[in-house]
Design an enzyme around this catalytic site. Structure first.
Site, PDB file in Angstrom:
ATOM      1  N   THR A 199      64.535  -9.325  62.114  1.00 16.72           N
ATOM      2  CA  THR A 199      63.101  -9.544  62.253  1.00 16.72           C
ATOM      3  C   THR A 199      62.746 -10.970  61.874  1.00 16.72           C
ATOM      4  O   THR A 199      63.234 -11.493  60.880  1.00 16.72           O
ATOM      5  CB  THR A 199      62.330  -8.554  61.355  1.00 16.72           C
ATOM      6  N   CYS A 224      65.101   0.671  58.967  1.00 17.93           N
ATOM      7  CA  CYS A 224      64.065  -0.214  58.419  1.00 17.93           C
ATOM      8  C   CYS A 224      63.526   0.370  57.112  1.00 17.93           C
ATOM      9  O   CYS A 224      63.040   1.504  57.089  1.00 17.93           O
ATOM     10  CB  CYS A 224      62.932  -0.404  59.419  1.00 17.93           C
ATOM     11  N   HIS A 268      74.610   0.674  57.975  1.00 19.17           N
ATOM     12  CA  HIS A 268      74.437  -0.321  56.912  1.00 19.17           C
ATOM     13  C   HIS A 268      74.742   0.363  55.593  1.00 19.17           C
ATOM     14  O   HIS A 268      74.136   1.390  55.269  1.00 19.17           O
ATOM     15  CB  HIS A 268      72.996  -0.853  56.943  1.00 19.17           C
ATOM     16  N   ALA A 279      74.520  -9.727  59.781  1.00 21.28           N
ATOM     17  CA  ALA A 279      73.075  -9.950  59.681  1.00 21.28           C
ATOM     18  C   ALA A 279      72.792 -11.184  58.834  1.00 21.28           C
ATOM     19  O   ALA A 279      72.737 -12.297  59.344  1.00 21.28           O
ATOM     20  CB  ALA A 279      72.413  -8.700  59.096  1.00 21.28           C
TER      21      ALA A 279
END
Length: 654
Positions: free
Chosen positions: A317, A400, A469, A524
């Protein structure tokens, strides 16, 4: 060691036994000769900054006048936050104390700095776009039509070179370009380089844009979602469409509510009350009619997603924008994914949300990530995307952790809403003609793992690939990723491929991750700290990259940004904002040549140190004012009243 660098040692951290001696656990082990204190660090930058004119860059005032530093460059923040814009929560003594409240990763109290306008006197687009004959609005137009008057009030150029003009032979922004001196004639006309124009050099095509006609239909709710509504009717009747619909639709039979095709040269969808035809009106066909819009693909006919062993750049994001993905592709990223897009915003035709789906031509394996909490909106959005965008896969965000998403039932909350989660996956799988993937965390609570129970169900629901994750929602980034648990989940997911994600910042980290049996790794934060990480993994080496090479990477990013967002005032400042957000991560990188022990670990906080040259030291600063100074090297001086505070804080070191 610098005072105040670490408030509390990191659990499971490392580096305490390095040769640096006095370094605490959780602090990067930098060679003693480079260590300094906070005061000496900033005194060095201030002294050098006053002496140094930006010789490393080619950007400057064309008139040769010295540019005074604007007063607004000294960041003015609200709510008692620090004026140096430091990213660590522990380094913000001015903040109001928050008792019994865990640190979060967002600067929620940052001031609203989005400008309401970029130019006081904006030029009419009809004068910028030379193809337009005259202004459609005539005397009612609220923009300027006098180029001379516009040039009198236009701010000074930011530099002598326009990257769009040099690359493509013509700048589409004409007189509004902030580098217009490079391509404006004596009478203000936009010049063209005939050689490049004759070669047909054009800006690279950006796919997956939003058509204006479709946007209008979405805003008026005139788009029909027949396949999604059919799946939703089955849900309401208690029937869950499975992943093997080979016999669900008999051959030659249309789905319920689908249009019947006649033996003629046109295909028309009847519109009922309150509805209209899909984005395409009657389509003239050449040859036999197909049944692609009536009979859905069977799983064996769907496009396969085979990315085993490839390096996957995570959907990030804010920072995972198209120019940043181009940088990562250049360094060896194999798979890219757009930023998280909210399905309801896409269905409403919001341009800002559709911009997250754009795909550059260099992205050969590309997907988009959707976030939503309900089967109806997610299924309809999937059907809309299958009609309108070119992607290789669609990913569901079930990882998220932020409150805004979680409290509405999306993101990590879906892990505890198995019925809704199943309906979303099965419904989207039914309407998509590309593979469906899912990204999850270990669970919601820190010591209650859910992934190993969900993975077999996701496999049965028809998911092509899952990325795990290795942290829970509650944990955020405050501890190391649990790769031992990821290894257990590989067995639970088999034969469905499982990608692992978390704490990969070197090729050694990547090698250890692959030993767990995962099909591949997703990168990431490691890509934000060092986008050349993909090269290091593929070449199995540590790259001691110089500060000038890192500045060249930033220069390429700004060029890509000007190409993507534009070289007018609005495009320049948008590029600057995204550059500053990225610099808030880049400052955490410690050069290889300064480390006592290799490799740097992602959970180790860099202490204050002086680099091997001024630029390397400047890039290590965690003050927003110094990030702004770097942006001025590439994009010229900031506008008046400019302020910046990064979107995310770095609580990953606690």
């Amino acid at each position: 060691m610098a005072e105040g660098t670490v408030e509390a040692p990191l659990e499971n951290g490392g580096g305490g036994d390095s040769g640096a001696g006095a370094l605490e656990r959780g602090v990067a082990p930098i060679k003693r000769q480079y260590l300094t204190t906070k005061e000496q660090f900033h005194q060095f930058l201030e002294a050098k900054g006053q002496e140094k004119t930006c010789r490393e860059t080619e950007v400057g005032d064309p008139a040769g006048n010295e540019l005074a530093e604007p007063e607004a460059k000294r960041i003015r923040l609200e709510d008692g936050q620090t004026a140096d814009g430091q990213t660590e929560e522990a380094a913000e003594p001015g903040e109001q104390p928050q008792t019994h409240k865990r640190a979060r990763g967002q600067n929620k109290g940052r001031p609203h700095v989005k400008p309401t306008h970029y130019d006081k006197n904006r030029l009419c687009p009809s004068l910028i776009q030379e193809s337009a004959a005259k202004c459609f609005f005539g005397d009612r137009c609220r923009f300027l039509h006098d180029v001379g008057r516009y040039l009198e009030t236009k701010p000074a150029d930011l530099g002598p070179r326009c990257v769009l003009f040099e690359t493509f032979g013509r700048c589409p922004y004409g007189v509004t370009c902030r580098f217009a001196g490079a391509h404006l004639g004596p009478e203000g006309q936009n010049l063209v380089q005939e050689e490049l124009a004759a070669r047909g050099t054009q800006p690279p095509s950006i796919r997956n844009g939003l058509d204006k006609a479709l946007q209008q239909q979405l805003r008026k709710r005139e788009v029909r979602f027949e396949r999604a509504e059919q799946a939703l009717r089955r849900f309401s009747q208690g029937q869950l469409p499975g992943p093997t619909p080979a016999a669900a639709v008999p051959e030659g039979t249309a789905a319920e509510g689908a249009p019947r095709q006649e033996n003629c040269g046109a295909q028309q969808v009847p519109a009922g009350p309150g509805t209209s035809t899909p984005p395409s009106s009657p389509v003239r066909t050449c040859g036999p009619l197909t049944d692609e819009d009536v009979v859905r693909l069977r799983p064996c006919e769907k496009k396969r997603l085979d990315i085993r062993g490839k390096l996957y750049l995570a959907p990030l994001t804010t920072c995972g924008n198209l120019p940043f993905r181009r940088i990562c592709k250049r360094f060896g990223a194999d798979v890219t994914c757009g930023e998280m897009a909210v399905c309801t915003n896409l269905l409403q035709g919001q341009m800002s949300e559709w911009a997250l789906l754009k795909r550059h031509q260099c992205e050969d394996i590309f997907g988009v990530q959707l976030e939503g909490a309900f089967p109806d909106t997610m299924t309809k959005c999937a059907e809309l995307l299958s009609r309108t965008v070119e992607v290789d896969f669609v990913d569901i965000n079930v990882g998220c952790p932020i409150d805004l998403v979680y409290k509405k039932g999306g993101g990590c909350a879906l892990m505890n809403r198995s019925t809704k989660f199943q309906q979303i996956v099965r419904g989207m799988n039914q309407v998509l003609d590309v593979p469906l993937t899912v990204k999850i965390r270990t669970g919601v609570q820190e010591r209650v793992n859910l992934a190993h129970r969900l993975l077999p169900e996701l496999r049965d629901w028809g998911v092509a690939l899952v990325t795990l994750h290795g942290r829970s929602r509650e944990q955020r980034y405050t501890k190391l990723a649990d790769w031992q648990y990821i290894e257990e989940c590989v067995q639970a997911a088999s034969p469905m491929p499982l990608f692992g994600n978390g704490d990969i910042l070197s090729f050694e980290d990547a090698n250890r991750a692959m030993q767990t049996g995962v099909a591949g790794i997703m990168i990431a934060r490691g890509a934000l700290l060092k986008p050349w990480l993909f090269t290091e993994i593929k070449e199995q080496r540590h790259w001691d990259i110089s500060s000038s090479e890192r500045l060249d990477i930033l220069r390429d990013f700004t060029n890509y940004g000007l190409e993507h967002w534009g070289s007018d005032t609005q495009g320049v400042e948008k590029t600057r904002r995204f550059l500053l957000e990225w610099l808030s991560f880049l400052c955490r990188y410690v050069p290889v040549g300064l480390l006592e022990r290799l490799p740097q670990r992602i959970n180790e906080r860099p202490p204050y140190y002086l680099g091997r040259d001024y630029l390397e030291t400047l890039m290590a600063s965690q003050k927003a004012a110094d990030w702004i100074r770097i942006s001025e090297m590439l994009l010229g001086p900031v506008p008046p009243n400019f302020a910046f505070l990064p979107k995310h804080k770095a609580n990953a070191y606690k």
